[in-house]
Design an enzyme around this catalytic site. Structure first.
Site, PDB file in Angstrom:
ATOM      1  N   GLY A 157       0.858  -1.184   0.000  1.00 14.38           N
ATOM      2  CA  GLY A 157       0.000   0.000   0.000  1.00 14.38           C
ATOM      3  C   GLY A 157       0.890   1.229   0.000  1.00 14.38           C
ATOM      4  O   GLY A 157       2.052   1.178  -0.423  1.00 14.38           O
ATOM      5  N   ARG A 158       0.336   2.327   0.527  1.00 14.96           N
ATOM      6  CA  ARG A 158       1.098   3.591   0.491  1.00 14.96           C
ATOM      7  C   ARG A 158       2.454   3.463   1.188  1.00 14.96           C
ATOM      8  O   ARG A 158       3.485   3.870   0.664  1.00 14.96           O
ATOM      9  CB  ARG A 158       0.285   4.692   1.178  1.00 14.96           C
ATOM     10  N   ILE A 159       2.445   2.885   2.398  1.00 16.57           N
ATOM     11  CA  ILE A 159       3.693   2.837   3.172  1.00 16.57           C
ATOM     12  C   ILE A 159       4.646   1.792   2.559  1.00 16.57           C
ATOM     13  O   ILE A 159       5.844   2.048   2.413  1.00 16.57           O
ATOM     14  CB  ILE A 159       3.408   2.567   4.665  1.00 16.57           C
ATOM     15  N   ARG A 180      -2.418  -8.173  -1.791  1.00 15.37           N
ATOM     16  CA  ARG A 180      -3.690  -8.857  -2.068  1.00 15.37           C
ATOM     17  C   ARG A 180      -4.223  -8.547  -3.461  1.00 15.37           C
ATOM     18  O   ARG A 180      -4.757  -9.402  -4.140  1.00 15.37           O
ATOM     19  CB  ARG A 180      -4.732  -8.483  -1.013  1.00 15.37           C
ATOM     20  N   THR A 238       6.521  -2.404  11.340  1.00 14.52           N
ATOM     21  CA  THR A 238       6.034  -1.064  11.708  1.00 14.52           C
ATOM     22  C   THR A 238       4.518  -1.009  11.507  1.00 14.52           C
ATOM     23  O   THR A 238       3.949   0.084  11.511  1.00 14.52           O
ATOM     24  CB  THR A 238       6.684   0.030  10.828  1.00 14.52           C
ATOM     25  N   ARG A 240       1.318  -3.470  12.719  1.00 15.35           N
ATOM     26  CA  ARG A 240       0.646  -3.677  13.999  1.00 15.35           C
ATOM     27  C   ARG A 240       1.194  -4.959  14.613  1.00 15.35           C
ATOM     28  O   ARG A 240       1.524  -5.902  13.897  1.00 15.35           O
ATOM     29  CB  ARG A 240      -0.871  -3.809  13.815  1.00 15.35           C
ATOM     30  N   GLU A 269       0.370  -3.517  23.352  1.00 16.97           N
ATOM     31  CA  GLU A 269       1.048  -2.281  23.781  1.00 16.97           C
ATOM     32  C   GLU A 269       0.332  -1.672  24.975  1.00 16.97           C
ATOM     33  O   GLU A 269      -0.891  -1.723  25.026  1.00 16.97           O
ATOM     34  CB  GLU A 269       1.067  -1.280  22.616  1.00 16.97           C
ATOM     35  N   HIS A 287       6.632   2.379  19.265  1.00 12.45           N
ATOM     36  CA  HIS A 287       5.598   2.832  18.318  1.00 12.45           C
ATOM     37  C   HIS A 287       5.853   4.283  17.874  1.00 12.45           C
ATOM     38  O   HIS A 287       5.037   5.176  18.109  1.00 12.45           O
ATOM     39  CB  HIS A 287       4.198   2.701  18.937  1.00 12.45           C
ATOM     40  N   GLY A 289       6.433   5.173  14.647  1.00  6.87           N
ATOM     41  CA  GLY A 289       6.252   5.276  13.195  1.00  6.87           C
ATOM     42  C   GLY A 289       6.037   6.686  12.666  1.00  6.87           C
ATOM     43  O   GLY A 289       6.758   7.164  11.798  1.00  6.87           O
TER      44      GLY A 289
END
Ligand code: 8YV
Length: 323
Positions: A157-159, A180, A238, A240, A269, A287, A289
């Site tokens: 995806g974007r990241i 996917r 990075t 979940r 977390e 966390h 990111g």
């Protein structure tokens, strides 16, 4: 004129809070203590919108509790696995998130972890801080080269794309991925990313595996899949914590069936298992990111934009629709 009441569940940069206060009848959390389920329930009962985030567990039971006034959950963050989306939609509650604005910073952090794990930067830092470093030595803390190695991305995806771009064009890595849905060949050529038919095919070839798929859908990397990674490979997460079976990961790291890991996210977390903290071959970040001043400001303002659109009767630009 009646202004919608919004509750901002955590502290955000001053500029964000000033702009929210100017737009809405806003309630803030100056102590920045995560809200308890009881406090969240009360917030849902007295606000038209919650500007919520990853530390707010908004499950079906909490969302369904009455009385309920909330009509919008404007999440500050791109991931929304802490919100029961089905329950929210069933109750007519709109959900929005903050994509795009955190892409670069999160990709930077994935690369930070990749380099730190490869170059044993955490171990080196601990050595210097301990006062036990006795000077340069030819075979001290030898790491792994990244140039010429294969980076396997689970999710593009974007990241994931931003990580691919950095790794391929910046660090001369071969980038393979599984996603996917299919992506346009010209976009992949520009990124320098090669598709694989399955996650297993990525795991079998990659020297570094980086996770870029959403949480809340069960572990994508379970014990069987971790066993498919090369013994020399590193895992970077990075995304979940629940995308990986954390117990199986600890076992793989302890037994050395993978070489190491760089983690920014954890299954429960802020609990980070003691067994993970005891390992030297992992880099552990809290966390971070999207944790830059610029990005956290942009995220807050993007959530505000969504809330403003919603209450003006317009379509929120980042509405999260049913999966
Ligand atoms: C956020 C993130 O800072 O946006 C996300 O999904 O993981 C982080 O970058 C945090 O989760 C707040 O939502």
């Amino acid at each position: 004129m009646h202004r919608p009441r919004v509750i901002v569940t955590r502290r955000w940069p001053d500029e964000v809070e000033r702009r929210i206060a100017a737009a809405f009848d806003a309630e803030f959390n100056p102590d920045d203590r995560p809200l308890t389920p009881t406090e969240l329930r009360a917030a849902l009962a007295r606000a038209d919108a919650l500007l919520c985030t990853v530390t707010d567990r908004l499950d079906a039971e909490l969302l369904a509790a009455t009385p309920r006034r909330v009509r919008l959950l404007a999440n500050i963050g791109v991931g929304f696995n802490h919100i029961d989306l089905g329950a929210a939609h069933g109750l007519g509650i709109t959900v929005s998130n903050t994509p795009d604005v955190l892409t670069d910073c999160t990709a930077d952090l994935a690369i930070t972890l990749l380099l730190m794990a490869a170059r044993r930067a955490g171990e080196g830092e601990r050595l210097v801080r301990s006062g036990a470093w006795h000077g340069w030595a030819p075979t001290q803390l030898l790491g792994t080269c990244v140039a010429g190695k294969t980076l396997g991305l689970i999710g593009l995806g974007r990241i994931g794309k931003a990580v691919a771009r950095r790794a391929h064009h910046g660090f001369r890595m071969r980038v393979i991925f599984h996603n996917r849905s299919a992506l346009p060949p010209d976009e992949l050529a520009a990124l320098g990313a090669e598709p694989c038919a399955s996650i297993d095919a990525v795991l079998a070839q990659a020297d570094f595996v980086s996770l870029h798929c959403p949480g809340g859908q069960g572990p994508v990397l379970d014990a069987a899949r971790l066993a498919r990674m090369k013994p020399s490979a590193f895992l970077i997460n990075t995304a979940r914590g629940d995308v990986v079976d954390e117990a199986a990961l600890i076992d793989a790291l302890q037994r050395g069936t993978i070489a190491g890991a760089g983690l920014d996210v954890y299954a429960a977390e802020p609990d980070v298992p003691a067994a993970l903290r005891a390992l030297d071959n992992v880099v552990l970040l809290p966390h971070l990111g999207s944790a830059t001043r610029e990005t956290r400001t942009a995220m807050g303002l993007r959530a505000l934009e969504n809330a403003e659109a919603f209450f003006a009767g317009r379509e929120p630009p980042d509405r999260v629709s049913a999966r």
